[in-house]
Design a protein around this motif. Structure first.
Motif, PDB file in Angstrom:
ATOM      1  N   ASP A 120       0.864  -1.184   0.000  1.00  0.00           N
ATOM      2  CA  ASP A 120       0.000   0.000   0.000  1.00  0.00           C
ATOM      3  C   ASP A 120       0.900   1.233   0.000  1.00  0.00           C
ATOM      4  O   ASP A 120       1.375   1.675   1.045  1.00  0.00           O
ATOM      5  CB  ASP A 120      -0.903  -0.015   1.232  1.00  0.00           C
ATOM      6  CG  ASP A 120      -1.920   1.115   1.219  1.00  0.00           C
ATOM      7  OD1 ASP A 120      -1.805   2.014   0.362  1.00  0.00           O
ATOM      8  OD2 ASP A 120      -2.837   1.101   2.059  1.00  0.00           O
ATOM      9  N   ARG A 121       1.133   1.793  -1.171  1.00  0.00           N
ATOM     10  CA  ARG A 121       2.067   2.913  -1.282  1.00  0.00           C
ATOM     11  C   ARG A 121       1.498   4.207  -0.709  1.00  0.00           C
ATOM     12  O   ARG A 121       2.260   5.092  -0.334  1.00  0.00           O
ATOM     13  CB  ARG A 121       2.453   3.114  -2.753  1.00  0.00           C
ATOM     14  CG  ARG A 121       3.286   1.957  -3.308  1.00  0.00           C
ATOM     15  CD  ARG A 121       3.838   2.265  -4.682  1.00  0.00           C
ATOM     16  NE  ARG A 121       4.732   1.212  -5.151  1.00  0.00           N
ATOM     17  CZ  ARG A 121       5.391   1.241  -6.307  1.00  0.00           C
ATOM     18  NH1 ARG A 121       5.237   2.284  -7.129  1.00  0.00           N
ATOM     19  NH2 ARG A 121       6.182   0.252  -6.647  1.00  0.00           N
ATOM     20  N   SER A 122       0.173   4.326  -0.649  1.00  0.00           N
ATOM     21  CA  SER A 122      -0.412   5.538  -0.079  1.00  0.00           C
ATOM     22  C   SER A 122      -0.118   5.649   1.417  1.00  0.00           C
ATOM     23  O   SER A 122       0.158   6.726   1.935  1.00  0.00           O
ATOM     24  CB  SER A 122      -1.926   5.562  -0.321  1.00  0.00           C
ATOM     25  OG  SER A 122      -2.544   4.436   0.291  1.00  0.00           O
ATOM     26  N   SER A 123      -0.172   4.510   2.124  1.00  0.00           N
ATOM     27  CA  SER A 123       0.140   4.492   3.561  1.00  0.00           C
ATOM     28  C   SER A 123       1.553   4.022   3.845  1.00  0.00           C
ATOM     29  O   SER A 123       1.981   3.998   4.993  1.00  0.00           O
ATOM     30  CB  SER A 123      -0.854   3.598   4.311  1.00  0.00           C
ATOM     31  OG  SER A 123      -0.805   2.272   3.813  1.00  0.00           O
ATOM     32  N   LYS A 124       2.257   3.615   2.771  1.00  0.00           N
ATOM     33  CA  LYS A 124       3.653   3.137   2.874  1.00  0.00           C
ATOM     34  C   LYS A 124       3.764   1.970   3.860  1.00  0.00           C
ATOM     35  O   LYS A 124       4.561   1.984   4.803  1.00  0.00           O
ATOM     36  CB  LYS A 124       4.583   4.274   3.275  1.00  0.00           C
ATOM     37  CG  LYS A 124       4.651   5.394   2.246  1.00  0.00           C
ATOM     38  CD  LYS A 124       5.530   6.529   2.699  1.00  0.00           C
ATOM     39  CE  LYS A 124       5.563   7.622   1.642  1.00  0.00           C
ATOM     40  NZ  LYS A 124       4.184   8.158   1.333  1.00  0.00           N
ATOM     41  N   VAL A 125       2.942   0.948   3.596  1.00  0.00           N
ATOM     42  CA  VAL A 125       2.925  -0.258   4.422  1.00  0.00           C
ATOM     43  C   VAL A 125       2.934  -1.479   3.503  1.00  0.00           C
ATOM     44  O   VAL A 125       2.112  -1.578   2.582  1.00  0.00           O
ATOM     45  CB  VAL A 125       1.690  -0.310   5.342  1.00  0.00           C
ATOM     46  CG1 VAL A 125       1.635  -1.640   6.091  1.00  0.00           C
ATOM     47  CG2 VAL A 125       1.706   0.855   6.323  1.00  0.00           C
ATOM     48  N   VAL A 126       3.855  -2.377   3.746  1.00  0.00           N
ATOM     49  CA  VAL A 126       3.881  -3.648   3.030  1.00  0.00           C
ATOM     50  C   VAL A 126       3.400  -4.726   3.996  1.00  0.00           C
ATOM     51  O   VAL A 126       3.809  -4.760   5.160  1.00  0.00           O
ATOM     52  CB  VAL A 126       5.292  -3.963   2.482  1.00  0.00           C
ATOM     53  CG1 VAL A 126       6.318  -4.048   3.595  1.00  0.00           C
ATOM     54  CG2 VAL A 126       5.281  -5.247   1.666  1.00  0.00           C
ATOM     55  N   SER A 127       2.496  -5.604   3.510  1.00  0.00           N
ATOM     56  CA  SER A 127       1.872  -6.626   4.362  1.00  0.00           C
ATOM     57  C   SER A 127       2.041  -7.995   3.739  1.00  0.00           C
ATOM     58  O   SER A 127       1.866  -8.159   2.523  1.00  0.00           O
ATOM     59  CB  SER A 127       0.383  -6.328   4.577  1.00  0.00           C
ATOM     60  OG  SER A 127       0.202  -5.062   5.182  1.00  0.00           O
ATOM     61  N   VAL A 128       2.366  -8.960   4.578  1.00  0.00           N
ATOM     62  CA  VAL A 128       2.506 -10.351   4.142  1.00  0.00           C
ATOM     63  C   VAL A 128       1.548 -11.210   4.964  1.00  0.00           C
ATOM     64  O   VAL A 128       1.580 -11.169   6.201  1.00  0.00           O
ATOM     65  CB  VAL A 128       3.953 -10.855   4.310  1.00  0.00           C
ATOM     66  CG1 VAL A 128       4.042 -12.337   3.944  1.00  0.00           C
ATOM     67  CG2 VAL A 128       4.903 -10.032   3.457  1.00  0.00           C
ATOM     68  N   ARG A 129       0.696 -11.969   4.262  1.00  0.00           N
ATOM     69  CA  ARG A 129      -0.245 -12.878   4.921  1.00  0.00           C
ATOM     70  C   ARG A 129       0.282 -14.303   4.813  1.00  0.00           C
ATOM     71  O   ARG A 129       0.673 -14.748   3.733  1.00  0.00           O
ATOM     72  CB  ARG A 129      -1.631 -12.788   4.276  1.00  0.00           C
ATOM     73  CG  ARG A 129      -2.377 -11.509   4.608  1.00  0.00           C
ATOM     74  CD  ARG A 129      -3.599 -11.347   3.715  1.00  0.00           C
ATOM     75  NE  ARG A 129      -4.465 -12.518   3.779  1.00  0.00           N
ATOM     76  CZ  ARG A 129      -5.457 -12.674   4.655  1.00  0.00           C
ATOM     77  NH1 ARG A 129      -5.671 -11.721   5.564  1.00  0.00           N
ATOM     78  NH2 ARG A 129      -6.209 -13.741   4.634  1.00  0.00           N
ATOM     79  N   ILE A 130       0.285 -14.993   5.948  1.00  0.00           N
ATOM     80  CA  ILE A 130       0.697 -16.395   5.989  1.00  0.00           C
ATOM     81  C   ILE A 130      -0.535 -17.214   6.352  1.00  0.00           C
ATOM     82  O   ILE A 130      -1.085 -17.057   7.443  1.00  0.00           O
ATOM     83  CB  ILE A 130       1.816 -16.631   7.018  1.00  0.00           C
ATOM     84  CG1 ILE A 130       2.975 -15.659   6.799  1.00  0.00           C
ATOM     85  CG2 ILE A 130       2.309 -18.078   6.952  1.00  0.00           C
ATOM     86  CD1 ILE A 130       4.057 -15.749   7.852  1.00  0.00           C
ATOM     87  N   SER A 131      -0.973 -18.068   5.451  1.00  0.00           N
ATOM     88  CA  SER A 131      -2.148 -18.907   5.709  1.00  0.00           C
ATOM     89  C   SER A 131      -1.713 -20.270   6.237  1.00  0.00           C
ATOM     90  O   SER A 131      -0.579 -20.709   6.017  1.00  0.00           O
ATOM     91  CB  SER A 131      -2.974 -19.082   4.428  1.00  0.00           C
ATOM     92  OG  SER A 131      -2.202 -19.709   3.414  1.00  0.00           O
TER      93      SER A 131
END
Length: 314
Positions: free
Chosen positions: A179-190
């Protein structure tokens, strides 16, 4: 003369400084390569007052070494020549300065390390995941990394293994979004597994011909827990709380009952005392009220007199 300069240039390689940027509380991984990469000892030193103070060295057959916050790995023969990897973690503002990576009696590169303190990257954080469920690891990143490819690495012994990067959307049980607008990278582990636990890093890769580096700006400790154990512990705690509450209520009521019984017994004793006094009073009153009759015996010869006198005594 020109031929001699060109020859020396080809032998020693281009001379220059390479800029590296790290973040306080994070880590930095620097890769040094050279076409004359040999089997001699490798080193990292820090430039201080025109002298290079050795920080760490690989010696002989020992291709990996660790000293305090520095670790050094010599990949002799990598990509037909070799590659030297240096890791410094955790970074502090005092680590900023000029360093050299090189080979004893051979080549070296000068690296200028800049350490920045940014609100996005203020040290390690802990995330809890539950077996069989989904967990999300999120990292804020500085503005200068907005257009760069972000990576999630996992620390395995002395190596950082790439788990996933933003140039892809999914890799097995791992998926990533930026999310470049909030400058957050997220990784989901299922479908979280026990071996998913460990230390992860969010970082970016800056590639160069001779010197490359990975700026690992956020450290995440992933703790994996069995959710059924959490439920069991919660139930036990709830039962203990209920039992404790019930015991407190019982003790309170028991004290109140004992108090009431004591008051009742005291009341009964007082009533008995009052009743006893009243009875005594009545008996005395009745005794005084009952008339006593006595007969005055007259002398002989007068008993048949018609004027016999009877007296009543109270």
């Amino acid at each position: 003369m020109i031929f001699l300069i060109i020859t020396l240039h080809l032998i020693s390689g281009p001379v220059g400084c390479f800029d590296v940027i790290g973040y306080s509380g994070g880590s930095i991984k620097i890769y040094c390569q050279h076409h004359l990469y040999g089997s001699n000892d490798k080193y990292i030193c820090e430039m201080k007052q025109n002298q290079c103070v050795t920080k760490i060295v690989t010696q002989g057959q020992k291709r990996w070494n660790q000293k305090e916050r520095f670790s050094l790995c010599d990949y002799y023969g990598y990509n037909f020549t070799g590659r030297l990897e240096m890791i410094l973690r955790p970074l502090s503002l005092q680590d900023a300065g000029s360093y050299q990576c090189g080979e004893t009696g051979g080549w070296n590169h000068t690296v200028n390390l800049t350490v920045i303190r940014d609100p996005c990257c203020l040290g390690p954080k802990t995330v809890t995941g539950y077996l069989g469920m989904t967990v999300t690891i999120s990292c804020s990143y500085p503005e200068e990394f907005e257009k760069k490819t972000k990576y999630l690495y996992k620390l395995q012994r002395e190596h950082f293994t790439s788990v996933i990067q933003t140039s892809e959307t999914q890799r097995g049980r791992f998926s990533i979004s930026d999310d470049r607008s909030s400058k957050v990278v997220s990784v989901r582990i299922s479908d979280v597994r026990e071996d998913d636990g460990g230390v992860y890093y969010c970082g970016v890769w800056s590639h160069g011909m001779l010197v490359s580096y990975e700026s690992l700006f956020t450290e995440i400790q992933l703790q994996v827990t069995d959710f059924s154990v959490i439920i069991s512990v919660s139930v036990c705690v709830a039962l203990l709380l209920i039992g404790g509450s019930a015991l407190m209520v019982y003790q309170r009521r028991h004290k109140q009952t004992r108090g009431s019984t004591s008051s009742l017994n005291s009341g009964n004793k007082e009533n008995k005392a009052i009743s006893h006094s009243a009875s005594d009073y009545e008996e005395i009153r009745d005794t005084r009220a009952a008339p006593l009759y006595s007969m005055v015996q007259l002398p002989a010869g007068l008993s048949d007199h018609p004027n016999t006198v009877y007296t009543t005594t109270w």
